[in-house]
Design a protein around this motif. Sequence first.
Motif, short mmCIF file in Angstrom:
data_model
loop_
_atom_site.label_atom_id
_atom_site.label_comp_id
_atom_site.label_asym_id
_atom_site.label_seq_id
_atom_site.Cartn_x
_atom_site.Cartn_y
_atom_site.Cartn_z
N ALA A 247 -0.87 -21.79 -4.82
CA ALA A 247 -1.63 -20.61 -5.22
C ALA A 247 -2.56 -20.25 -4.08
O ALA A 247 -2.80 -21.06 -3.18
CB ALA A 247 -2.41 -20.86 -6.51
N ALA A 248 -3.10 -19.04 -4.10
CA ALA A 248 -4.04 -18.62 -3.08
C ALA A 248 -5.20 -17.89 -3.74
O ALA A 248 -5.03 -17.19 -4.74
CB ALA A 248 -3.36 -17.71 -2.05
N VAL A 249 -6.38 -18.09 -3.18
CA VAL A 249 -7.58 -17.42 -3.69
C VAL A 249 -8.31 -16.75 -2.53
O VAL A 249 -8.20 -17.19 -1.38
CB VAL A 249 -8.54 -18.39 -4.42
CG1 VAL A 249 -7.85 -19.06 -5.59
CG2 VAL A 249 -9.10 -19.45 -3.46
N ILE A 268 -7.87 -18.80 0.96
CA ILE A 268 -7.65 -20.25 0.80
C ILE A 268 -6.32 -20.48 0.09
O ILE A 268 -6.07 -19.90 -0.97
CB ILE A 268 -8.78 -20.90 -0.02
CG1 ILE A 268 -10.14 -20.55 0.58
CG2 ILE A 268 -8.59 -22.40 -0.11
CD1 ILE A 268 -11.32 -20.91 -0.32
N VAL A 269 -5.46 -21.31 0.69
CA VAL A 269 -4.19 -21.68 0.06
C VAL A 269 -4.38 -23.05 -0.59
O VAL A 269 -4.82 -24.01 0.05
CB VAL A 269 -3.04 -21.73 1.09
CG1 VAL A 269 -1.75 -22.21 0.42
CG2 VAL A 269 -2.83 -20.34 1.70
N LEU A 270 -4.03 -23.14 -1.87
CA LEU A 270 -4.17 -24.35 -2.66
C LEU A 270 -2.80 -24.99 -2.84
O LEU A 270 -1.83 -24.30 -3.16
CB LEU A 270 -4.78 -24.03 -4.03
CG LEU A 270 -6.05 -23.17 -4.00
CD1 LEU A 270 -6.43 -22.72 -5.40
CD2 LEU A 270 -7.19 -23.93 -3.34
N ASP A 271 -2.73 -26.30 -2.64
CA ASP A 271 -1.44 -27.00 -2.67
C ASP A 271 -1.32 -27.87 -3.92
O ASP A 271 -1.80 -29.00 -3.96
CB ASP A 271 -1.29 -27.88 -1.42
CG ASP A 271 0.09 -28.49 -1.30
OD1 ASP A 271 0.89 -28.36 -2.26
OD2 ASP A 271 0.39 -29.08 -0.26
N PRO A 276 -1.65 -31.58 -7.82
CA PRO A 276 -1.55 -30.68 -8.98
C PRO A 276 -2.76 -30.74 -9.91
O PRO A 276 -3.18 -29.71 -10.44
CB PRO A 276 -0.27 -31.15 -9.69
CG PRO A 276 -0.07 -32.56 -9.24
CD PRO A 276 -0.58 -32.61 -7.83
N VAL A 277 -3.32 -31.92 -10.12
CA VAL A 277 -4.46 -32.05 -11.03
C VAL A 277 -5.71 -31.44 -10.38
O VAL A 277 -6.45 -30.67 -11.00
CB VAL A 277 -4.71 -33.53 -11.40
CG1 VAL A 277 -5.94 -33.65 -12.30
CG2 VAL A 277 -3.49 -34.12 -12.10
N THR A 278 -5.94 -31.77 -9.12
CA THR A 278 -7.13 -31.30 -8.41
C THR A 278 -7.09 -29.78 -8.24
O THR A 278 -8.07 -29.09 -8.52
CB THR A 278 -7.23 -31.98 -7.03
OG1 THR A 278 -7.09 -33.40 -7.20
CG2 THR A 278 -8.56 -31.69 -6.38
N ALA A 279 -5.96 -29.27 -7.77
CA ALA A 279 -5.83 -27.82 -7.57
C ALA A 279 -5.85 -27.09 -8.90
O ALA A 279 -6.43 -26.01 -9.02
CB ALA A 279 -4.55 -27.52 -6.79
N GLY A 280 -5.21 -27.67 -9.93
CA GLY A 280 -5.20 -27.04 -11.25
C GLY A 280 -6.59 -26.96 -11.85
O GLY A 280 -6.96 -25.94 -12.45
N ASN A 281 -7.37 -28.01 -11.70
CA ASN A 281 -8.75 -28.00 -12.18
C ASN A 281 -9.54 -26.88 -11.51
O ASN A 281 -10.29 -26.15 -12.17
CB ASN A 281 -9.38 -29.36 -11.88
CG ASN A 281 -10.87 -29.41 -12.17
OD1 ASN A 281 -11.30 -29.44 -13.32
ND2 ASN A 281 -11.68 -29.43 -11.12
N GLY A 432 0.08 -16.92 -7.23
CA GLY A 432 0.41 -18.24 -7.73
C GLY A 432 -0.23 -18.62 -9.05
O GLY A 432 -0.10 -19.78 -9.49
N LEU A 433 -0.88 -17.67 -9.73
CA LEU A 433 -1.50 -18.02 -11.01
C LEU A 433 -0.46 -18.45 -12.04
O LEU A 433 -0.75 -19.26 -12.92
CB LEU A 433 -2.31 -16.83 -11.54
CG LEU A 433 -3.14 -17.09 -12.81
CD1 LEU A 433 -4.12 -18.23 -12.61
CD2 LEU A 433 -3.87 -15.82 -13.25
N ASP A 434 0.76 -17.95 -11.89
CA ASP A 434 1.82 -18.34 -12.83
C ASP A 434 2.23 -19.81 -12.65
O ASP A 434 2.94 -20.36 -13.50
CB ASP A 434 3.04 -17.43 -12.67
CG ASP A 434 3.56 -17.37 -11.24
OD1 ASP A 434 2.78 -17.64 -10.31
OD2 ASP A 434 4.75 -17.05 -11.05
#
Length: 445
Positions: A247-249, A268-271, A276-281, A432-434
């Motif tokens: 995802a990107a913000v 910012i690109v999130l991996d 998955p837990v850290t980026a999802g949070n 990437g919100l989906d």
Amino acid sequence: MAAIFPCHYCASLTPKCFTSTIPHSMQLPLPLRGLRGFNARCSYQPLHHSEFQNKNNGKPFSIKNCAISIALAVGLITGVPTLGCPINALAANPVLPDLSVLISGPPIKDPGALLRYALPIDNKAIREVQKPLEDITESLKIAGVKALDSVQRNVRQASRALKQGKTLIVSGLAESKKEHGVELLNKLEAGMDEFELILQDKNREAVAPKQKELLQYVGGVEEDMVDGFPYEVPEEYQNMPLLKGRAAVDMKVKVKDNPNLDECVFHIVLDGYNAPVTAGNFVDLVERHFYDGMEIQRADGFVVQTGDPEGPAEGFIDPSTEKPRTIPLEITVSGEKAPVYGATLEELGLYKAQTKLPFNAFGTMAMARDEFENNSASSQIFWLLKESELTPSNANILDGRYAVFGYVTENEDYLADIKVGDVIQSIQVVSGLDNLVNPSYKISG
């Protein structure tokens, strides 16, 4: 709530101490600064008792702690295993591997390259296209016309690799993404021809933009090779907000007292493949507008940090449970398909392991946590700004201790201009919100 954070155990090894409004328990250790040799003496001077307390036992830092800092610095430079932190685990585990084993070739510092190599794919043909295109950055550092000659060799090598490996690249595309991947490959091929014309015209100014464009095509092709999410998150974390992909913000910061910069948008690109837990949070908190209007709370030249809400809590309080939401330490080791949880690589005995998302790039984004509790991260985030004697790329004492989950890929240089008190006007998910599953913000409304 706020505490003065000592620069390290030994004041004689650092030029100055920094103060911070971040709660002491959520601060990450600062590296040693200004190290000049091994003969530094500890010039310990008593400070107010509360400023130098060890969180675990309440005792003031001592000469012993100074010696530990010196030993750590010696070990980093010489490669000799030294006693590690935290202090209560000193006798148990050596921290640092032989640096000569860790450092194999120049470290990758470009955030885009780090993100491309972090994708869960195994396709040598596309990597052989990627590498010479990335090498253009080094070629441009050569003086005069020789730089363009070197760039031309890079481009021809990448073009040749694309022609020879195209069949293998296409076969590596996920079936559901093949059409899009082939479209990107065709654009990449056409872009190579355009690049040749740029070089024939000796148009040096057009080289970097064209390189960026072609690498975006390469990255897109590589993302199209990922078929679904590659592993199962452990059962105990499966109901948490998870980012299963990228995802990107865009983070918009209002800058105070800077005549040259009023506001800046950081991309910012999130991996979620590797965290998955850290980026999802984080994405879940972004969708709750948790960070909107929040001030930058630490900016000392080493990191920029924020995420401590007003009040006694040091993290996010879930309104549905009225309890703090914490997440586990989450680190993916190079060569492994899934992250490890709840333990540092040091604690696992993986002294020579490298992380998939290293603290190599300016603007590396990670979670702050209690130094003595691995699974205490919640909402406080930080961006690493620069290397030091204790944080060189590819041999970083932060790697394997703090969870990296993304990189600033646009305007990252402006992070150095951010100060305490500057305001995050907004953070918005732009793609990437989906990929976010179990979003708690939807449940809470």
